[in-house]
Motif scaffolding. Structure first.
Motif, PDB file in Angstrom:
ATOM      1  N   LEU A  50      -9.192  30.580  55.711  1.00 43.17           N
ATOM      2  CA  LEU A  50      -9.225  30.298  54.374  1.00 43.17           C
ATOM      3  C   LEU A  50      -8.576  30.950  53.209  1.00 43.17           C
ATOM      4  O   LEU A  50      -8.163  29.838  52.337  1.00 43.17           O
ATOM      5  N   THR A  82      -6.354  37.268  52.032  1.00 41.06           N
ATOM      6  CA  THR A  82      -5.448  37.468  50.984  1.00 41.06           C
ATOM      7  C   THR A  82      -3.939  37.389  50.997  1.00 41.06           C
ATOM      8  O   THR A  82      -3.386  37.009  50.558  1.00 41.06           O
ATOM      9  N   SER A 185     -20.029  32.371  53.697  1.00 41.76           N
ATOM     10  CA  SER A 185     -20.293  33.736  52.400  1.00 41.76           C
ATOM     11  C   SER A 185     -19.220  34.363  51.419  1.00 41.76           C
ATOM     12  O   SER A 185     -18.516  32.836  51.292  1.00 41.76           O
ATOM     13  N   GLY A 189     -16.128  34.845  46.264  1.00 42.69           N
ATOM     14  CA  GLY A 189     -17.209  34.278  45.607  1.00 42.69           C
ATOM     15  C   GLY A 189     -16.466  32.592  45.193  1.00 42.69           C
ATOM     16  O   GLY A 189     -16.790  31.962  45.028  1.00 42.69           O
ATOM     17  N   GLY A 190     -14.365  32.952  45.531  1.00 47.44           N
ATOM     18  CA  GLY A 190     -13.981  31.984  45.151  1.00 47.44           C
ATOM     19  C   GLY A 190     -14.842  30.556  46.152  1.00 47.44           C
ATOM     20  O   GLY A 190     -14.922  29.313  45.292  1.00 47.44           O
ATOM     21  N   GLU A 238     -15.202  42.795  56.865  1.00 46.68           N
ATOM     22  CA  GLU A 238     -14.172  42.834  56.530  1.00 46.68           C
ATOM     23  C   GLU A 238     -13.622  41.247  56.084  1.00 46.68           C
ATOM     24  O   GLU A 238     -14.043  39.968  56.239  1.00 46.68           O
ATOM     25  N   CYS A 312     -13.504  31.156  59.293  1.00 49.71           N
ATOM     26  CA  CYS A 312     -12.510  31.346  57.652  1.00 49.71           C
ATOM     27  C   CYS A 312     -11.647  32.025  58.493  1.00 49.71           C
ATOM     28  O   CYS A 312     -10.639  31.777  58.044  1.00 49.71           O
ATOM     29  N   TYR A 318      -8.877  40.875  65.582  1.00 47.87           N
ATOM     30  CA  TYR A 318      -9.823  41.991  65.439  1.00 47.87           C
ATOM     31  C   TYR A 318      -9.580  42.389  66.434  1.00 47.87           C
ATOM     32  O   TYR A 318     -11.575  42.390  66.793  1.00 47.87           O
TER      33      TYR A 318
HETATM   34  C1  PLP Z   1     -12.158  36.759  56.586  1.00 47.36           C
HETATM   35  C2  PLP Z   1     -12.401  35.852  55.275  1.00 47.36           C
HETATM   36  N1  PLP Z   1     -14.314  35.751  55.337  1.00 47.36           N
HETATM   37  C3  PLP Z   1     -14.241  34.897  54.021  1.00 47.36           C
HETATM   38  C4  PLP Z   1     -14.340  34.992  52.730  1.00 47.36           C
HETATM   39  C5  PLP Z   1     -15.020  34.711  51.619  1.00 47.36           C
HETATM   40  O1  PLP Z   1     -13.999  34.478  50.913  1.00 47.36           O
HETATM   41  P1  PLP Z   1     -14.430  33.909  49.129  1.00 47.36           P
HETATM   42  O2  PLP Z   1     -13.188  35.296  48.683  1.00 47.36           O
HETATM   43  O3  PLP Z   1     -13.589  32.609  49.112  1.00 47.36           O
HETATM   44  O4  PLP Z   1     -15.560  34.273  48.871  1.00 47.36           O
HETATM   45  C6  PLP Z   1     -12.777  35.704  52.813  1.00 47.36           C
HETATM   46  C7  PLP Z   1     -11.962  36.280  51.403  1.00 47.36           C
HETATM   47  O5  PLP Z   1     -11.298  37.300  51.670  1.00 47.36           O
HETATM   48  C8  PLP Z   1     -12.246  36.337  54.151  1.00 47.36           C
HETATM   49  O6  PLP Z   1     -11.086  36.733  54.284  1.00 47.36           O
END
Ligand code: PLP
Length: 347
Positions: A50, A82, A185, A189-190, A238, A312, A318
Motif C-alpha cells: 500500500l 515505505t 491498521s 495513520g495516513g 512490521e 497491505c 516475511y
Molecule cells: C505492511 C504495512 N501494513 C500497514 C501499514 C500502515 O499504513 P499507514 O502508514 O497508512 O498507517 C504499513 C505502513 O508502513 C505497512 O508497511
C-alpha cells in the motif's frame, strides 16, 4: 517553475497513468452467512505494498512544495515498506535515497531497497529512526521525507481515486455496496485518516475500525488523548503499531479501535493463506483478526452486510520471520490459545 521539477512531476504522473488499480477480492466464508468480506489487494502495486500510493504522494508533495530539487538526497524513516516504494520513485527521478530503518527489518525489504539503488542506514531500535533521519538530512543537506508527519496531508482525502474512492467504486455492484465497516491498521495513520475523512465527506454510514497491535500507543491515545504516550518496546508487527503518537494519526476520524494480540495476528495471517491460496504480510493478519471479530459480532446479532479491509503486502517478504515457526515461537510466542480463539470465531 524549474525545468527539472516540471519534468519530475510529469515522470511521476506518467508512471501513474501506466499503472492499474488494485483488485478488490471477495472472500466467501461459510462461517458468516450473509456477511461479505472484501480485501483490497495492495500487494499488487509495482513495489508490493500500500505504500506505493503514499510514496507517490510524498514525492509529488515534496516537489510541489519546492523541497525536492534536482540532486536532492531523499532520506526516510521507515519500517521498510515505505522505503521500498520511495526507493522506486527516487530511482525514477534519478535521486539518491537513504532508508533509515530498525536493524530487524525483513531482509527481503532491504534487498528491494538496494535493488532500486537505495542505501540502508540501520538503527538498533524503532524509536531511533526519527532522530537518525533528521541528523542525516542535516549532514547531507538532503530532504527528510517524514512519512509519519506528512502521510495524512500528502494524500487527497476527498477523492481523486484515493484508496477509499477506489473501494467504493469497486463495491458498486455488490449486494451490500456500502460496507458496515472498513477495518485498517495504522503505521503512520495516513491510510486510516484518508479513509475516515472520505467516509465523512461522502456521507457514508460505514464505520472505520482501526486495529492496533501490542506495544503500540495509538489505541490508548485514541481513548484518552494523551499525545505524550511512549512505548519502550517497538511493535512486533512490521509496518504497524508505533512507540509514539505519530502526527499523521488522526483519532477524530476513527469510530472504533480494537487491540489485536500479536499471536492472533499470526494465526489470522496463517488462516488467510488457507482461504486465499497465497501468503499475506503480518499487518494483513491484524486487519483480518479485526474483520473476523466484527463478522462474528454481526452474525451473533443476526445482522448481514459487508466488511472491507486491506491486504497491505504479500507474505513472501516475511518467509524468514512470520512464516518461520521457530522464529514465531521465539519472537511472538505460543499460538495455541489464539488458534482456539480463531476456531471460536469461525464456529
Ligand atoms: C505492511 C504495512 N501494513 C500497514 C501499514 C500502515 O499504513 P499507514 O502508514 O497508512 O498507517 C504499513 C505502513 O508502513 C505497512 O508497511
Amino acid at each position: 517553475m524549474n525545468n527539472w521539477v516540471t519534468h519530475a512531476i510529469r515522470e511521476i504522473n506518467a508512471d501513474y497513468q501506466r499503472s492499474a488499480d488494485t483488485h478488490l477480492i471477495r472472500l466467501t466464508l461459510p462461517a458468516f452467512p450473509g456477511i461479505h468480506i472484501y480485501l483490497k489487494d495492495e500487494s499488487t502495486h509495482p513495489t508490493g505494498s500500500l505504500k506505493h500510493r503514499l510514496a507517490r504522494s510524498l514525492f509529488l508533495y515534496g516537489l510541489c512544495n519546492g523541497w525536492i530539487k534536482e540532486g536532492t538526497t531523499i532520506i526516510e524513516a521507515s519500517s521498510g515498506s515505505t522505503a521500498v516504494s520511495e526507493a522506486y520513485f527516487a530511482r525514477l527521478l534519478g535521486l539518491p535515497f537513504i532508508a533509515v530503518m530498525p536493524a530487524c527489518t525483513a531482509k527481503r525489504k532491504i534487498e528491494q531497497i538496494t535493488f532500486y539503488g537505495g542505501r540502508c542506514h540501520f538503527v538498533d531500535s524503532p524509536c531511533q529512526i526519527y532522530d537518525a533521519s533528521e541528523t542525516l538530512a542535516r549532514e547531507l543537506n538532503g530532504h527528510y521525507m517524514d512519512q509519519f508527519t506528512y502521510a495524512e496531508r500528502a494524500t487527497d482525502w476527498r477523492g481523486n481515486n484515493n484508496i477509499a474512492d477506489s473501494i467504493f467504486r469497486q463495491m458498486a455492484n455488490e449486494p451490500y455496496s456500502e460496507p458496515e465497516y472498513i477495518v485498517m491498521s495504522a503505521g503512520t495513520g495516513g491510510t486510516s485518516a484518508t479513509i475516515g475523512r472520505y467516509l465523512r465527506h461522502q456521507g457514508h454510514q460505514t464505520r472505520l475500525m482501526v486495529v492496533d497491535p501490542e506495544n503500540s500507543v495509538f489505541l490508548n491515545y485514541w481513548r484518552d488523548g494523551d499525545n505524550q504516550r511512549r512505548s519502550d518496546t517497538g511493535s512486533r508487527i512490521e509496518g504497524i503499531g508505533r512507540p509514539r503518537v505519530e502526527p499523521s494519526f488522526i483519532p477524530g476520524v476513527i469510530d472504533d479501535m480494537m487491540r489485536v494480540p500479536d499471536c492472533a495476528t499470526i494465526v489470522a495471517m496463517q488462516w488467510l493463506e488457507t482461504v486465499l491460496g497465497r501468503k499475506v504480510g503480518a499487518s494483513t493478519g491484524t486487519n483480518m483478526w479485526g474483520v473476523l471479530s466484527l463478522a462474528a459480532q454481526m452474525r451473533d446479532a443476526g445482522q448481514t452486510g459487508s466488511i472491507v479491509t486491506l491486504l497491505c503486502d504479500s507474505g513472501e517478504r516475511y518467509l524468514e520471520s512470520y512464516y518461520n515457526p521457530e522464529w514465531v515461537a521465539a519472537s511472538i510466542g505460543n499460538l495455541s490459545e489464539a488458534r482456539q480463539a480463531l476456531q471460536a470465531l469461525l464456529k
